[in-house]
Each structure stands twice: as structure tokens, then as C-alpha cells.
Design an enzyme around this catalytic site. Structure first.
Site, PDB file in Angstrom:
ATOM      1  N   GLU A 106       4.133  -7.964   2.853  1.00  0.00           N
ATOM      2  CA  GLU A 106       4.401  -8.913   3.942  1.00  0.00           C
ATOM      3  C   GLU A 106       3.954  -8.322   5.276  1.00  0.00           C
ATOM      4  O   GLU A 106       3.330  -8.975   6.098  1.00  0.00           O
ATOM      5  CB  GLU A 106       5.908  -9.222   4.028  1.00  0.00           C
ATOM      6  CG  GLU A 106       6.499  -9.877   2.796  1.00  0.00           C
ATOM      7  CD  GLU A 106       7.029  -8.876   1.778  1.00  0.00           C
ATOM      8  OE1 GLU A 106       6.360  -7.854   1.532  1.00  0.00           O
ATOM      9  OE2 GLU A 106       8.099  -9.139   1.219  1.00  0.00           O
ATOM     10  N   CYS A 164       4.864  -2.536   2.876  1.00  0.00           N
ATOM     11  CA  CYS A 164       5.049  -3.742   2.067  1.00  0.00           C
ATOM     12  C   CYS A 164       3.928  -4.753   2.317  1.00  0.00           C
ATOM     13  O   CYS A 164       3.311  -4.783   3.389  1.00  0.00           O
ATOM     14  CB  CYS A 164       6.370  -4.415   2.425  1.00  0.00           C
ATOM     15  SG  CYS A 164       7.826  -3.496   1.953  1.00  0.00           S
ATOM     16  N   ILE A 216       0.873  -1.182   0.000  1.00  0.00           N
ATOM     17  CA  ILE A 216       0.000   0.000   0.000  1.00  0.00           C
ATOM     18  C   ILE A 216       0.908   1.230   0.000  1.00  0.00           C
ATOM     19  O   ILE A 216       1.614   1.475   0.979  1.00  0.00           O
ATOM     20  CB  ILE A 216      -0.927   0.001   1.236  1.00  0.00           C
ATOM     21  CG1 ILE A 216      -1.759  -1.288   1.282  1.00  0.00           C
ATOM     22  CG2 ILE A 216      -1.830   1.235   1.224  1.00  0.00           C
ATOM     23  CD1 ILE A 216      -2.502  -1.502   2.592  1.00  0.00           C
ATOM     24  N   GLU A 217       0.912   1.948  -1.107  1.00  0.00           N
ATOM     25  CA  GLU A 217       1.824   3.092  -1.238  1.00  0.00           C
ATOM     26  C   GLU A 217       1.128   4.394  -0.854  1.00  0.00           C
ATOM     27  O   GLU A 217      -0.080   4.439  -0.592  1.00  0.00           O
ATOM     28  CB  GLU A 217       2.363   3.136  -2.677  1.00  0.00           C
ATOM     29  CG  GLU A 217       3.153   1.867  -3.009  1.00  0.00           C
ATOM     30  CD  GLU A 217       3.818   1.881  -4.368  1.00  0.00           C
ATOM     31  OE1 GLU A 217       3.484   2.749  -5.203  1.00  0.00           O
ATOM     32  OE2 GLU A 217       4.679   1.007  -4.586  1.00  0.00           O
ATOM     33  N   CYS A 254      12.115  -7.350   1.671  1.00  0.00           N
ATOM     34  CA  CYS A 254      13.079  -6.319   2.065  1.00  0.00           C
ATOM     35  C   CYS A 254      13.554  -6.570   3.501  1.00  0.00           C
ATOM     36  O   CYS A 254      12.976  -7.377   4.243  1.00  0.00           O
ATOM     37  CB  CYS A 254      12.452  -4.937   1.941  1.00  0.00           C
ATOM     38  SG  CYS A 254      11.315  -4.525   3.286  1.00  0.00           S
ATOM     39  N   CYS A 263      10.917  -6.168   6.341  1.00  0.00           N
ATOM     40  CA  CYS A 263       9.970  -7.286   6.432  1.00  0.00           C
ATOM     41  C   CYS A 263      10.638  -8.526   7.024  1.00  0.00           C
ATOM     42  O   CYS A 263      10.014  -9.283   7.769  1.00  0.00           O
ATOM     43  CB  CYS A 263       9.377  -7.592   5.054  1.00  0.00           C
ATOM     44  SG  CYS A 263       8.249  -6.292   4.503  1.00  0.00           S
TER      45      CYS A 263
HETATM   46  N1  THU Z   1       7.550  -4.184  -1.670  1.00  0.00           N
HETATM   47  C1  THU Z   1       6.849  -5.095  -0.934  1.00  0.00           C
HETATM   48  O1  THU Z   1       5.621  -5.010  -0.813  1.00  0.00           O
HETATM   49  N2  THU Z   1       7.551  -6.086  -0.313  1.00  0.00           N
HETATM   50  C2  THU Z   1       8.912  -6.213  -0.364  1.00  0.00           C
HETATM   51  O2  THU Z   1       9.472  -7.055   0.324  1.00  0.00           O
HETATM   52  C3  THU Z   1       9.695  -5.352  -1.247  1.00  0.00           C
HETATM   53  C4  THU Z   1       8.971  -4.209  -1.852  1.00  0.00           C
HETATM   54  C5  THU Z   1       6.803  -3.101  -2.308  1.00  0.00           C
HETATM   55  C6  THU Z   1       7.087  -1.743  -1.725  1.00  0.00           C
HETATM   56  C7  THU Z   1       6.731  -0.832  -2.871  1.00  0.00           C
HETATM   57  O3  THU Z   1       5.338  -0.551  -2.785  1.00  0.00           O
HETATM   58  C8  THU Z   1       6.992  -1.672  -4.101  1.00  0.00           C
HETATM   59  O4  THU Z   1       7.125  -3.019  -3.665  1.00  0.00           O
HETATM   60  C9  THU Z   1       8.231  -1.282  -4.858  1.00  0.00           C
HETATM   61  O5  THU Z   1       9.326  -1.242  -4.028  1.00  0.00           O
END
Ligand code: THU
Length: 136
Positions: free
Chosen positions: A55, A53, A43-44, A91, A94
Site C-alpha cells: 500500500e 508494504c 518490498i522486503e 497494517c 498503512c
Molecule cells: N504487508 C503488506 O504489504 N501490506 C500490509 O498491509 C500487511 C503486510 C507485507 C509486509 C511483508 O512483506 C509481508 O506482507 C508479510 O507481513
């Protein structure tokens, strides 16, 4: 749960991603110790630092419903208009959160449903994670 079945749920969760800035959609699906299943997407936000993220969305949903012992988690990611990538690797943030809410036997399932999946432990993904002796 069968790893591929959980990965299919993660892929489905990626379809609800709110990712207008990166246009990269991530989904996660997890199983708790009582067998309950939670999913989450990334969710950005226009203030980029607030992006969450997939996860952590799934884990925080589970924890807020009273589940602190996650047994399995699958992660899938894809460009908005593309195919699932071979491996959407979690990442660092997470990985730290996974280490908090799973024991050493937690299965972190990476890959995509159309391929062979790989299963990781928290220790493999984050050796020497930060810990305090205060967990209940
Ligand atoms: N993102 C995740 O949801 N999980 C991760 O482990 C790595 C990155 C998302 C964050 C962002 O919304 C998009 O991927 C690009 O980085």
C-alpha cells in the site's frame, strides 16, 4: 473505477512482490483524483525492519508524482505459492498513511476478485487517526 477492475490490478501487482523472507505477496492499486492509476507491491529486506508494504509503495509512487488525493485503493495478498486470501487487511502504518492522502470518501477496497468485495472508509479502518493542522 469499478472495484473489481481495481482489485484485479492489485492482484497483478502482487505478482511483482519481493518477499523472499515472509513469502507473502501483497499488491495494491489506487486511483487518484485525476483518474491516474498507480500500483505497488511489498518490498522486503534482509534487515526486516526495512520491509515496505504494498500500500505504501503505491501511495508513495503516487505522491512522488504529485498526487495527494487518492480516491480508491484496492489491496490483495497471497502466499507465494497459493491463492489470494479472502481479505488482506492493511497494517496500522498503512492505515495512517492512507488517512493522510485520502479524504473521508476514499474507498478502501478489500477482498479478492473472485469474491464479493467490501469497501471501507479511512475512518472505519482507523478511527481517531493522528492529524496535525498543517496540511496544504
Ligand atoms: N504487508 C503488506 O504489504 N501490506 C500490509 O498491509 C500487511 C503486510 C507485507 C509486509 C511483508 O512483506 C509481508 O506482507 C508479510 O507481513
Amino acid at each position: 473505477m469499478d472495484a473489481r477492475e481495481l482489485m484485479l490490478l492489485a492482484e497483478q501487482a502482487a505478482l511483482t512482490a519481493y518477499a523472499p523472507y515472509s513469502k507473502f505477496c501483497v499488491g495494491a492499486a489506487l486511483v487518484c483524483e485525476d483518474g491516474s492509476v498507480y500500483t505497488g507491491c511489498n518490498i522486503e529486506n534482509a534487515a526486516y525492519g526495512l520491509c515496505n508494504c504494498a500500500e505504501r509503495t503505491a501511495i508513495f509512487k503516487a505522491v512522488s508524482e504529485g498526487h495527494r488525493n487518492i480516491r480508491q485503493i484496492a489491496v490483495a495478498g497471497k502466499p507465494q505459492d497459493g491463492e489470494y486470501i479472502p481479505c488482506c487487511s492493511p497494517c496500522g502504518s498503512c492505515r495512517q498513511v492512507m488517512a493522510e492522502f485520502g479524504d473521508s470518501s476514499m474507498e478502501i477496497i478489500l477482498g479478492r476478485s473472485s469474491d464479493e468485495l467490501k469497501v471501507w472508509t479511512p475512518q472505519e479502518l482507523l478511527p481517531a487517526s493522528f492529524e496535525l493542522e498543517v496540511k496544504e
